[in-house]
Design a protein around this motif. Structure first.
Motif, mmCIF file in Angstrom:
data_model
loop_
_atom_site.group_PDB
_atom_site.id
_atom_site.type_symbol
_atom_site.label_atom_id
_atom_site.label_comp_id
_atom_site.label_asym_id
_atom_site.label_seq_id
_atom_site.Cartn_x
_atom_site.Cartn_y
_atom_site.Cartn_z
ATOM 1 N N GLU A 135 0.716 -0.994 -0.166
ATOM 2 C CA GLU A 135 0.108 0.011 -0.293
ATOM 3 C C GLU A 135 0.793 1.574 0.009
ATOM 4 O O GLU A 135 0.097 2.359 -0.368
ATOM 5 N N ALA A 136 2.181 1.078 0.613
ATOM 6 C CA ALA A 136 2.753 2.278 0.697
ATOM 7 C C ALA A 136 2.966 2.095 -0.841
ATOM 8 O O ALA A 136 3.736 3.407 -0.977
ATOM 9 N N LEU A 137 4.180 1.254 -1.240
ATOM 10 C CA LEU A 137 4.534 1.909 -2.476
ATOM 11 C C LEU A 137 3.790 1.788 -3.802
ATOM 12 O O LEU A 137 3.349 3.163 -4.316
ATOM 13 N N MET A 138 2.026 1.880 -3.110
ATOM 14 C CA MET A 138 1.091 2.019 -4.747
ATOM 15 C C MET A 138 1.167 3.518 -4.503
ATOM 16 O O MET A 138 0.751 4.341 -5.187
ATOM 17 N N GLY A 139 1.584 4.258 -2.978
ATOM 18 C CA GLY A 139 0.826 5.737 -3.076
ATOM 19 C C GLY A 139 1.769 6.757 -4.382
ATOM 20 O O GLY A 139 1.823 7.665 -4.389
ATOM 21 N N HIS A 140 3.479 6.034 -4.183
ATOM 22 C CA HIS A 140 4.223 6.400 -4.989
ATOM 23 C C HIS A 140 4.109 5.985 -6.391
ATOM 24 O O HIS A 140 4.422 6.667 -7.212
ATOM 25 N N VAL A 141 3.440 4.544 -6.400
ATOM 26 C CA VAL A 141 3.235 4.055 -7.986
ATOM 27 C C VAL A 141 1.911 5.303 -9.068
ATOM 28 O O VAL A 141 1.644 5.976 -9.283
ATOM 29 N N ASP A 142 0.668 5.391 -7.172
ATOM 30 C CA ASP A 142 0.223 6.035 -8.188
ATOM 31 C C ASP A 142 0.544 8.464 -8.398
ATOM 32 O O ASP A 142 -0.351 8.773 -9.285
ATOM 33 N N GLY A 143 1.587 8.410 -7.290
ATOM 34 C CA GLY A 143 2.279 9.751 -7.756
ATOM 35 C C GLY A 143 3.145 9.552 -8.721
ATOM 36 O O GLY A 143 2.272 10.639 -10.121
ATOM 37 N N PHE A 144 3.807 8.622 -9.422
ATOM 38 C CA PHE A 144 3.578 8.411 -10.856
ATOM 39 C C PHE A 144 3.185 8.656 -12.551
ATOM 40 O O PHE A 144 2.845 9.007 -12.898
ATOM 41 N N ILE A 145 2.065 7.169 -11.866
ATOM 42 C CA ILE A 145 0.845 7.964 -12.568
ATOM 43 C C ILE A 145 0.357 9.005 -13.078
ATOM 44 O O ILE A 145 0.123 9.736 -14.508
#
Ligand SMILES: [Zn+2]
Length: 296
Positions: free
Chosen positions: A206-216
């Motif tokens: 979930e923490a990584l997905m925060g950064h995934v969404d930032g990148f998206i």
């Protein structure tokens, strides 16, 4: 066709990168990875060092039987490209040694796998212009080495220049940027806090997905389809010893984040990550299937 392509890459090497001679992760972490990928019905790319392939042909065979791509990752996890930061005991090899090393690593992996690897990743994402030129000459089609956290320029796959691997040019090989969260402000000299790794394990999917969404979001602002290339290691999916690891004539003591949560927790988070990427519409492909964006 999905508008978000995702490449999951696993770097098949000695435990904790270069600092030990052991393959506990390759032996015992790989089955958990293969099982997780199979449960999600997706394909990935396994980048074997020549040494890992030779010492564990059964693991190469298992990855191949599961339908994954077999790529290469140097001979012994040596630094082939330009160092981005210093590593104890690791001197980069000389540029004139690079083509022969890459030729041998390709040959060793091919002998074991029965297929010639066409995708590569530089140990620690320390790539170089010499490396991409040598890979191109060997017929490689993909190099998944570009560290986005460090260069912060290329966000989509590209054909690198023969004079500067971080710029677009006319080599046939495609360079795959390993995504980082460019939407955030970095507080690190090298931008390592923007990088994807090792958040999924040290924190959570979930923490990584925060950064995934930032990148998206960053990609959408730039008007490009998000392309996400990930890097993981089999030793992250098997418990690693904490504290000193003694062998030969001394001991190594990895920083705590290197070994934190290696094992079942990391496996569980990988599974969650794949699920969440799927919810975002990810199309999971192998490194060799990636095509460069052609400017219109
Ligand atoms: Zn590696």
């Amino acid at each position: 066709m999905s508008d978000m392509q995702v490449v999951l890459g696993f770097d098949m090497e000695t435990d904790i990168g270069s600092w030990t001679p052991y393959y506990e992760g390759v032996k015992h972490g790989t089955p958990a990875i293969l099982d997780t990928l199979a449960r999600n019905n997706i394909a990935a790319t396994f980048f074997f060092t020549g040494d890992a392939a030779r010492k564990h042909p059964e693991v190469v065979a298992a990855a191949k039987e599961h339908g994954h791509e077999i790529g290469s990752h140097s001979l012994f996890h040596e630094t082939l490209g330009d160092s981005l930061f210093d590593i104890p005991g690791m001197m980069p090899i000389l540029p004139e040694e690079v083509p022969n090393r890459l030729r041998l690593c390709t040959q060793w992996v091919e002998e074991v796998a029965g297929v010639r690897p066409v995708s590569f990743r530089s140990p620690r994402l320390f790539g170089s212009t010499t490396v991409v030129n040598a890979l191109d000459a060997l017929g490689y089609v993909a190099d998944a080495s570009y560290p986005m956290y460090y260069f912060r320029e290329r966000i989509t796959p590209y054909h690198p220049s023969r004079d500067d691997w971080t710029r677009e040019g006319d080599l046939n090989i495609v360079e795959l940027p390993n995504f980082a969260d460019l939407s955030m402000e970095s507080k690190d000299t090298y931008g390592r806090d923007m990088d994807q790794w090792p958040l999924c394990r040290t924190h959570s999917a979930e923490a990584l997905m925060g950064h995934v969404d930032g990148f998206i979001g960053y990609c959408q602002e730039k008007g490009v389809a998000p392309f996400l290339c990930f890097y993981f290691h089999p030793w992250e999916f098997h418990p690693m010893p904490e504290g000193e690891i003694h062998y030969g004539e001394g001991a190594v003591h990895p920083d705590p984040f290197i070994v934190k949560n290696c094992g079942p927790y990391a496996v569980e988070q990988l599974n969650l990550l794949i699920g969440m990427l799927g919810e975002r519409g990810a199309d999971f492909i192998e490194a060799q299937q990636v095509r460069a964006e052609v400017a219109s």
